[in-house]
Scaffold this active site. Structure first.
Site, PDB file in Angstrom:
ATOM      1  N   ASN A 183      -3.862   7.869   8.079  1.00 40.79           N
ATOM      2  CA  ASN A 183      -3.029   7.619   6.897  1.00 40.79           C
ATOM      3  C   ASN A 183      -3.090   8.864   6.025  1.00 40.79           C
ATOM      4  OD1 ASN A 183      -1.879   6.760   4.494  1.00 40.79           O
ATOM      5  ND2 ASN A 183      -3.586   5.399   3.949  1.00 40.79           N
ATOM      6  N   TRP A 184      -2.002   9.623   6.008  1.00 42.25           N
ATOM      7  CA  TRP A 184      -2.012  10.892   5.269  1.00 42.25           C
ATOM      8  C   TRP A 184      -1.830  10.710   3.768  1.00 42.25           C
ATOM      9  CZ3 TRP A 184       0.936  15.238   8.399  1.00 42.25           C
ATOM     10  CH2 TRP A 184       0.166  15.552   9.532  1.00 42.25           C
ATOM     11  N   LYS A 185      -1.461   9.508   3.347  1.00 40.62           N
ATOM     12  CA  LYS A 185      -1.213   9.264   1.914  1.00 40.62           C
ATOM     13  C   LYS A 185      -0.211  10.306   1.391  1.00 40.62           C
ATOM     14  CE  LYS A 185      -5.767   7.224   1.767  1.00 40.62           C
ATOM     15  NZ  LYS A 185      -6.941   6.836   0.995  1.00 40.62           N
ATOM     16  N   HIS A 221      -1.884  -1.397   1.139  1.00 37.31           N
ATOM     17  CA  HIS A 221      -3.050  -0.525   0.947  1.00 37.31           C
ATOM     18  C   HIS A 221      -3.591  -0.725  -0.468  1.00 37.31           C
ATOM     19  CE1 HIS A 221      -5.521   3.026   0.461  1.00 37.31           C
ATOM     20  NE2 HIS A 221      -5.542   3.132   1.772  1.00 37.31           N
ATOM     21  N   GLU A 257      -4.558   1.251  -2.617  1.00 31.40           N
ATOM     22  CA  GLU A 257      -3.983   2.150  -3.632  1.00 31.40           C
ATOM     23  C   GLU A 257      -2.653   1.615  -4.130  1.00 31.40           C
ATOM     24  OE1 GLU A 257      -4.292   5.700  -1.271  1.00 31.40           O
ATOM     25  OE2 GLU A 257      -6.480   5.662  -1.503  1.00 31.40           O
ATOM     26  N   GLU A 261     -10.596  -2.653   4.454  1.00 27.50           N
ATOM     27  CA  GLU A 261     -10.952  -1.416   3.772  1.00 27.50           C
ATOM     28  C   GLU A 261     -11.607  -1.748   2.436  1.00 27.50           C
ATOM     29  OE1 GLU A 261      -8.438   2.124   5.093  1.00 27.50           O
ATOM     30  OE2 GLU A 261      -7.222   1.048   3.648  1.00 27.50           O
ATOM     31  N   GLY A 275     -12.389   7.100   0.400  1.00 27.07           N
ATOM     32  CA  GLY A 275     -12.425   8.438  -0.187  1.00 27.07           C
ATOM     33  C   GLY A 275     -13.722   8.759  -0.908  1.00 27.07           C
ATOM     34  N   SER A 291     -13.779   5.997   4.492  1.00 22.56           N
ATOM     35  CA  SER A 291     -14.725   7.090   4.776  1.00 22.56           C
ATOM     36  C   SER A 291     -15.156   7.163   6.242  1.00 22.56           C
ATOM     37  CB  SER A 291     -15.948   7.002   3.855  1.00 22.56           C
ATOM     38  OG  SER A 291     -15.552   7.206   2.503  1.00 22.56           O
ATOM     39  N   GLY A 329      -8.239   8.027   6.340  1.00 15.09           N
ATOM     40  CA  GLY A 329      -7.503   8.803   5.347  1.00 15.09           C
ATOM     41  C   GLY A 329      -7.827  10.284   5.460  1.00 15.09           C
ATOM     42  N   GLY A 330      -8.758  10.740   4.631  1.00 19.30           N
ATOM     43  CA  GLY A 330      -9.052  12.176   4.522  1.00 19.30           C
ATOM     44  C   GLY A 330      -9.306  12.866   5.846  1.00 19.30           C
TER      45      GLY A 330
HETATM   46  P1  PGA Z   1     -10.536   7.574   3.615  1.00 19.12           P
HETATM   47  O1  PGA Z   1      -9.259   6.620   3.367  1.00 19.12           O
HETATM   48  O2  PGA Z   1     -10.728   7.644   5.111  1.00 19.12           O
HETATM   49  O3  PGA Z   1     -10.156   8.882   3.021  1.00 19.12           O
HETATM   50  O4  PGA Z   1     -11.692   6.911   2.934  1.00 19.12           O
HETATM   51  C1  PGA Z   1      -9.065   5.473   4.139  1.00 19.12           C
HETATM   52  C2  PGA Z   1      -7.809   4.779   3.706  1.00 19.12           C
HETATM   53  O5  PGA Z   1      -7.526   4.698   2.503  1.00 19.12           O
HETATM   54  O6  PGA Z   1      -7.045   4.271   4.562  1.00 19.12           O
END
Ligand code: PGA
Length: 241
Positions: free
Chosen positions: A7-9, A90, A92, A158, A164, A203, A224-225
């Site tokens: 997930n590149w956000k 998600h 966010e 999650e 993150g 993470s 994500g990251g």
């Molecule tokens: P992260 O994000 O791997 O950077 O913690 C995961 C996500 O929000 O899907």
């Protein structure tokens, strides 16, 4: 084989298409199924470049098919751009765009109707976990935000406090929550609920992926990251094999 979803956000410009290509080029020998959700601006180009090697998806969609919804993208438009799945709910978006369970469920049904697989995200905040409410919160999110059928559904657990932050839950806590989610899916959908893939997200990195992916009922990861660079996404895939 595990399913590893990047997930590149809100990250990535055209130059990042080189990472998509690098992931797609390694897909056959990666040790996991690989999916990528780049920002909407890159979905079409990423899907063109990936072809059938990896699935490209969106990070959100609207629940209507077309219409006067400035700034929004429908599931049908994602399909038209070459997407095969969409991430919905998600944390966010639940927090920053105030998305409700009912809205996420409407989006999930629309996305399934358009032919997309859907990854519905659930997870508790740190305060909710500390208050002993983690299962109640996740149970409520499952109750309210899933689509009407299990076909094409993937659930991502999650914990908000792990996203993150570099912090991950204890394996026993991941196992307990994934078991809880599985029971709820079976209660709701019957045997089909037993087939739904449950991803862990928050993470996930190359150095913790093997441990997390070995937890019972963890069918893969939402990353994500560590998904922004092909090397690290591929290292997670290799560690999950
Ligand atoms: P992260 O994000 O791997 O950077 O913690 C995961 C996500 O929000 O899907």
């Amino acid at each position: 084989m595990k399913l590893i979803v990047g997930n590149w956000k809100m990250n990535g410009r055209r130059a990042a298409l080189a990472e998509v290509e690098a992931v797609a080029a390694a897909a056959d020998t990666a040790g996991a199924r690989l999916w990528l959700a780049p920002p909407a601006t890159l979905v079409m180009a990423a899907a063109d470049s990936a072809g059938d090697r990896i699935a490209i998806g969106g990070q959100d969609c609207h629940h209507a098919e077309d219409g006067a919804h400035t700034g929004c993208i429908s599931a049908a438009q994602l399909v038209d751009a070459g997407a095969r799945f969409v991430i919905l709910g998600h944390s966010e978006r639940r927090a920053n765009q105030d998305e409700s369970d009912a809205l996420i469920s409407a989006k999930a049904n629309a996305a399934r109707a358009a032919g997309l697989d859907v990854i519905v995200c659930v997870g508790e905040t740190e305060a909710e976990r500390d208050g002993g409410q983690a299962e109640a919160v996740v149970g409520g999110q499952l109750q309210g935000s899933l689509p009407s059928g299990a076909d094409g559904l993937i659930v991502a657990y999650e914990p908000v406090w792990a996203i993150g932050t570099g912090r991950v839950p204890a394996e026993a806590d991941v196992a307990a929550m994934h078991g809880f989610i599985r029971a709820r899916l079976v209660a709701r959908y019957g045997p089909a609920g037993g087939e739904v893939i449950i991803l862990y997200g928050g993470s996930v990195k190359p150095d913790n992926a093997a441990t997390l992916m070995a937890v019972p009922e963890v069918g893969g990861a939402l990353v994500g990251g560590a998904s922004l660079k092909a090397d690290s996404l591929l290292a997670i895939a290799a560690a999950s094999a």
